[in-house]
Scaffold this motif. Structure first.
Motif, short mmCIF file in Angstrom:
data_model
loop_
_atom_site.label_atom_id
_atom_site.label_comp_id
_atom_site.label_asym_id
_atom_site.label_seq_id
_atom_site.Cartn_x
_atom_site.Cartn_y
_atom_site.Cartn_z
N ALA A 16 61.00 15.98 -11.28
CA ALA A 16 61.30 15.23 -12.50
C ALA A 16 60.63 13.85 -12.46
CB ALA A 16 62.80 15.09 -12.67
N GLU A 35 60.62 6.07 -3.81
CA GLU A 35 61.10 7.30 -3.16
C GLU A 35 61.65 6.93 -1.79
OE1 GLU A 35 61.59 10.70 -3.59
OE2 GLU A 35 62.20 10.59 -1.49
N ARG A 36 62.86 7.40 -1.53
CA ARG A 36 63.49 7.03 -0.24
C ARG A 36 62.88 7.78 0.94
NH1 ARG A 36 69.01 10.65 -0.30
NH2 ARG A 36 67.86 12.39 -1.09
N ILE A 49 60.10 28.80 -6.40
CA ILE A 49 59.18 29.34 -7.40
C ILE A 49 58.74 28.20 -8.30
CG2 ILE A 49 58.86 31.00 -9.27
CD1 ILE A 49 61.27 32.53 -8.15
N ARG A 107 57.69 22.94 -0.97
CA ARG A 107 57.84 21.66 -1.65
C ARG A 107 57.27 20.48 -0.87
NH1 ARG A 107 61.75 20.69 -5.81
NH2 ARG A 107 61.13 18.53 -5.61
N ASP A 305 67.60 17.27 -12.04
CA ASP A 305 68.87 17.66 -11.42
C ASP A 305 69.95 16.59 -11.58
OD1 ASP A 305 67.82 20.05 -10.56
OD2 ASP A 305 68.23 19.72 -8.43
N SER A 318 63.15 23.54 -11.23
CA SER A 318 62.02 22.62 -11.14
C SER A 318 61.31 22.50 -12.49
CB SER A 318 61.04 23.09 -10.07
OG SER A 318 60.49 24.34 -10.42
#
Ligand SMILES: Cc1cc2nc3c(=O)[nH]c(=O)nc-3n(C[C@H](O)[C@H](O)[C@H](O)COP(=O)(O)OP(=O)(O)OC[C@H]3O[C@@H](n4cnc5c(N)ncnc54)[C@H](O)[C@@H]3O)c2cc1C
Length: 435
Positions: A16, A35-36, A49, A107, A305, A318
């Protein structure tokens, strides 16, 4: 830390967040993404997928560049009891098309690549940086974020919360409630490594063809949950997840269920002799339409999410994350291009655009299914799989019993287990929730 001011700050570099940051950066906005994790994807878990249609809208040339595993030519659905599975397989050579519809991915690799495209588009991406708090002005409008870095307050016109299912930032700030145990599943996943030829032989594949198996039944021991087995190039992703409320109620453990799933006679031969190199666990939003929180406010929007945008029935998360990230970004770009402030009223454009998209339409369609599955989990995940398995055994076993007697016995077993009113009620409830 950073003195300058940004048009937008994106919290999180998952599907996202990357979609949002990329869309805004491509449209010339000054974007900071935080981003952590050590790198994008280091904290993320997925089956996984990837749905090409949504990715293509963001990066049309992704097929040539992205780290993709296998393109899917086959989907299997298994209803399992302890010793068997009743399956439906859909396989089509049509899926061997030039521009395949779905791929398996890993991922950790994919998100890294996705993030490189976000940087290329001009966004500033800072990893190993946790956003600890939202910064607000005296009218409680969100005006930026505070991070765990020294002097870590940064300002922006709008903050995009793409922090995933367990997004503590939004819940601590009171923008939405914490997900309840009946709104989230806990899934555990292992990566089983095998030689490429072994995977292709076991799953009947050639070249880069792939197959996925979605499995439900007694493997979740009467809890609301599902298992999955996805073929990658040189490994198999295998996992299982159940509602947190059901784990609480039963005292079952996720790792116990995963072990049980791996030992099932239909599963064990697929992973025999493999080497497990990765074990991970993650939450999945499962509340559906009714669990979607407030999606926007003064100076903020929430996507993916973190907004519970996951279609558990179709195992799509996703793509909803990417789509909501992109739509939020397009709404923000529109508000900015009109030179209007990022107020709740102006940002309601995001909600309107999302309502018009497949994301909300799909979730609305299944709005009653999560509750039905949860309240009737014993029937749907234990009783019926056992009955279906017995019925199939009865149908295929040749033992001299006349077929009419077999059919009578099968019908009797269903009525004995659920009664006529129970069967009728389940069928009506399911049909009503599905429509
Ligand atoms: C086992 C499993 C299997 C799945 N299988 C599939 C599948 O096959 N197909 C599918 O489409 N979906 C699948 N999903 C769902 C899919 O993974 C999610 O829907 C998707 O990852 C959501 O993307 P997101 O960007 O909203 O969140 P995430 O991908 O979780 O990204 C959130 C990011 O925010 C970061 N972050 C969080 N808080 C902060 C903070 N305070 N500061 C800085 N950074 C922060 C995190 O580190 C993370 O990188 C699966 C999920 C699981 C758990």
């Amino acid at each position: 830390m950073i003195e300058e001011r940004f048009d937008a700050i994106v919290v999180g570099a998952g599907m996202a967040g990357n979609a949002a940051a990329l869309t805004m950066a491509k449209r010339g906005m000054k974007v900071l993404q935080l981003e952590r994790g050590e790198y994008p994807g280091s904290k993320n878990v997925q089956g996984a997928i990837l749905y090409a249609d949504m990715m293509e809208k963001l990066i049309p040339e992704f097929r040539e560049e992205a780290p993709l595993e296998r393109h899917l030519v086959e989907q299997r659905f298994w209803i399992m009891d302890d010793r068997s599975h009743v399956g439906m397989h859909y396989r089509s050579d049509d899926f061997n098309e030039e521009r395949p519809n779905r791929y398996t991915i890993i991922r950790a690799q994919f998100d890294k690549w996705f993030s490189s495209k976000v940087r290329e588009a001009g966004a500033t991406v800072l990893c190993e940086t946790t956003v600890t708090e939202l910064a607000r002005d005296d009218r409680e409008r969100v005006v930026g974020v505070r991070t765990d870095r020294r002097d870590g307050e940064i300002h922006a016109d709008v903050v995009v919360l793409a922090e995933g299912v367990n997004g503590l930032l939004g819940t601590r700030a009171g923008l939405r409630a914490r997900p309840t145990p009946d709104n989230v599943a806990l899934a555990v996943k292992e990566m089983h490594f095998l030689p490429r030829e072994t995977i292709e032989a076991r799953f009947n594949l050639k070249g880069d063809e792939g197959v996925v198996i979605e499995a439900a039944g007694t493997i979740s021991r009467g809890m609301t949950g599902m298992g999955f087995i996805y073929a990658n190039k040189e490994c198999i992703s295998l996992g299982i997840g159940c509602l947190v409320a059901d784990f609480q109620r039963t005292g079952q453990t996720p790792y116990g269920m995963l072990d049980h799933f791996k030992q099932h006679p239909s599963v064990a031969p697929l992973i025999a002799g493999s080497e497990v190199k990765e074990y991970s666990a993650h939450l999945i939003p499962e509340g559906g339409y009714k669990a979607i929180p407030q999606l926007h406010g003064d100076g903020w929007v929430v996507v993916g999410d973190a907004a519970q945008l996951n279609n558990a029935i179709h195992r799509e998360g996703s793509n909803l994350a990417m789509t909501s990230g992109r739509i939020a970004a397009e709404a923000i770009v529109q508000v900015k291009s009109r030179r209007e402030p990022m107020t709740a009223t102006n940002l309601s454009l995001y909600k309107k655009m999302l309502d018009d998209s497949f994301v909300i339409k799909d979730l609305k369609k299944y709005k009653d299914l999560p509750t039905l599955m949860h309240t009737h989990s014993q029937n749907f995940f234990l009783t019926y799989p056992q009955l279906i398995s017995k019925a199939m055994q009865n149908f295929v076993r040749v033992d001299g019993t006349p077929k009419a007697e077999k059919e009578k016995a099968t019908l009797k077993s269903f009525v004995r287990a659920r009664s006529w009113t129970g069967l009728f009620g389940d069928a009506c409830r399911f049909a009503r929730a599905w429509r």
